[in-house]
Design a protein around this motif. Structure first.
Motif, mmCIF file in Angstrom:
data_model
loop_
_atom_site.group_PDB
_atom_site.id
_atom_site.type_symbol
_atom_site.label_atom_id
_atom_site.label_comp_id
_atom_site.label_asym_id
_atom_site.label_seq_id
_atom_site.Cartn_x
_atom_site.Cartn_y
_atom_site.Cartn_z
ATOM 1 N N LEU A 30 0.822 -1.209 0.000
ATOM 2 C CA LEU A 30 0.000 0.000 0.000
ATOM 3 C C LEU A 30 0.857 1.261 0.000
ATOM 4 O O LEU A 30 0.517 2.243 -0.653
ATOM 5 N N ASN A 31 1.962 1.241 0.725
ATOM 6 C CA ASN A 31 2.873 2.391 0.717
ATOM 7 C C ASN A 31 3.465 2.620 -0.662
ATOM 8 O O ASN A 31 3.696 3.753 -1.065
ATOM 9 N N ARG A 32 3.714 1.552 -1.387
ATOM 10 C CA ARG A 32 4.294 1.665 -2.720
ATOM 11 C C ARG A 32 3.277 2.203 -3.728
ATOM 12 O O ARG A 32 3.606 3.018 -4.580
ATOM 13 N N LEU A 37 -3.068 7.699 0.356
ATOM 14 C CA LEU A 37 -4.208 7.139 1.087
ATOM 15 C C LEU A 37 -3.823 6.826 2.530
ATOM 16 O O LEU A 37 -4.549 7.141 3.461
ATOM 17 N N LEU A 38 -2.652 6.231 2.703
ATOM 18 C CA LEU A 38 -2.211 5.890 4.053
ATOM 19 C C LEU A 38 -1.813 7.117 4.861
ATOM 20 O O LEU A 38 -1.746 7.052 6.087
ATOM 21 N N ALA A 39 -1.553 8.224 4.199
ATOM 22 C CA ALA A 39 -1.164 9.450 4.900
ATOM 23 C C ALA A 39 -2.366 10.126 5.566
ATOM 24 O O ALA A 39 -2.182 11.005 6.407
ATOM 25 N N ALA A 48 -7.469 0.872 4.313
ATOM 26 C CA ALA A 48 -7.076 1.276 2.957
ATOM 27 C C ALA A 48 -7.305 0.137 1.976
ATOM 28 O O ALA A 48 -7.819 0.347 0.873
ATOM 29 N N ALA A 49 -6.940 -1.078 2.371
ATOM 30 C CA ALA A 49 -7.139 -2.231 1.495
ATOM 31 C C ALA A 49 -8.632 -2.453 1.217
ATOM 32 O O ALA A 49 -9.024 -2.712 0.079
ATOM 33 N N ALA A 100 -15.215 0.236 6.990
ATOM 34 C CA ALA A 100 -13.896 0.873 6.974
ATOM 35 C C ALA A 100 -14.028 2.380 7.188
ATOM 36 O O ALA A 100 -13.261 2.974 7.964
ATOM 37 N N LEU A 101 -14.997 2.999 6.538
ATOM 38 C CA LEU A 101 -15.220 4.433 6.731
ATOM 39 C C LEU A 101 -15.636 4.728 8.168
ATOM 40 O O LEU A 101 -15.225 5.733 8.756
#
Length: 159
Positions: A30-32, A37-39, A48-49, A100-101
């Protein structure tokens, strides 16, 4: 009994190590691919997934943040009666994305001062906590939509 407990403890430790390894790998992927999104505040690898899975392998099909919100089940639906004007969340959509939200909103309500200030302001306006969470889910969906990359396979054209 000791032998059985030792075997169970060994199995638990092995499964925990496997889970930790998979979580590290998921975070690295996910970072790649979606560091923006992860920020975001409250967005972890699991949420995120789940949101990326909802966007699908062709996120360009989502034409607006409204379509993403409807897909996640957080688009507002009017539920007014008489002089009372209200909205409720769409009961349709992907329940995993909605969950998730919800986790993101609850995390922000605990940790993010801007979200808490928003909550206090809306409570002073007379909104219920449920209505505030509904509004926040919609805001988060809008923010997440902007962070989802729009790359993927080319759109199919009719010939």
């Amino acid at each position: 009994m000791r032998y059985t407990l030792r075997q169970l403890a060994t199995r638990i430790m092995a499964l925990t190590a496997e889970i930790d390894d998979l979580n590290r790998r998921l975070a690295a992927v996910l970072n790649r691919h979606t560091p923006a999104l992860l920020a975001r505040v409250g967005v972890g690898p699991d949420t995120a997934a789940a949101l990326l899975i909802v966007a699908g392998d062709n996120p360009r099909r989502l034409t607006s943040d409204r379509s993403f919100a409807a897909l996640c089940g957080v688009s507002p639906i009017e539920a007014s009666s008489g002089k009372t004007h209200r909205h409720r969340l769409n009961r349709g959509g992907d329940r995993q994305a909605n969950s998730a939200l919800h986790r993101i909103v609850i995390t922000r309500l605990r940790c993010d001062p801007r979200t808490r200030a928003y909550q206090q302001r809306r409570l002073a306006e007379g909104k219920t906590p449920r209505e505030i969470v509904r509004c926040l889910k919609r805001y988060v969906a809008r923010e997440i939509y902007k962070a989802i990359p729009r790359t993927g396979p080319p759109a199919a054209t009719a010939t």
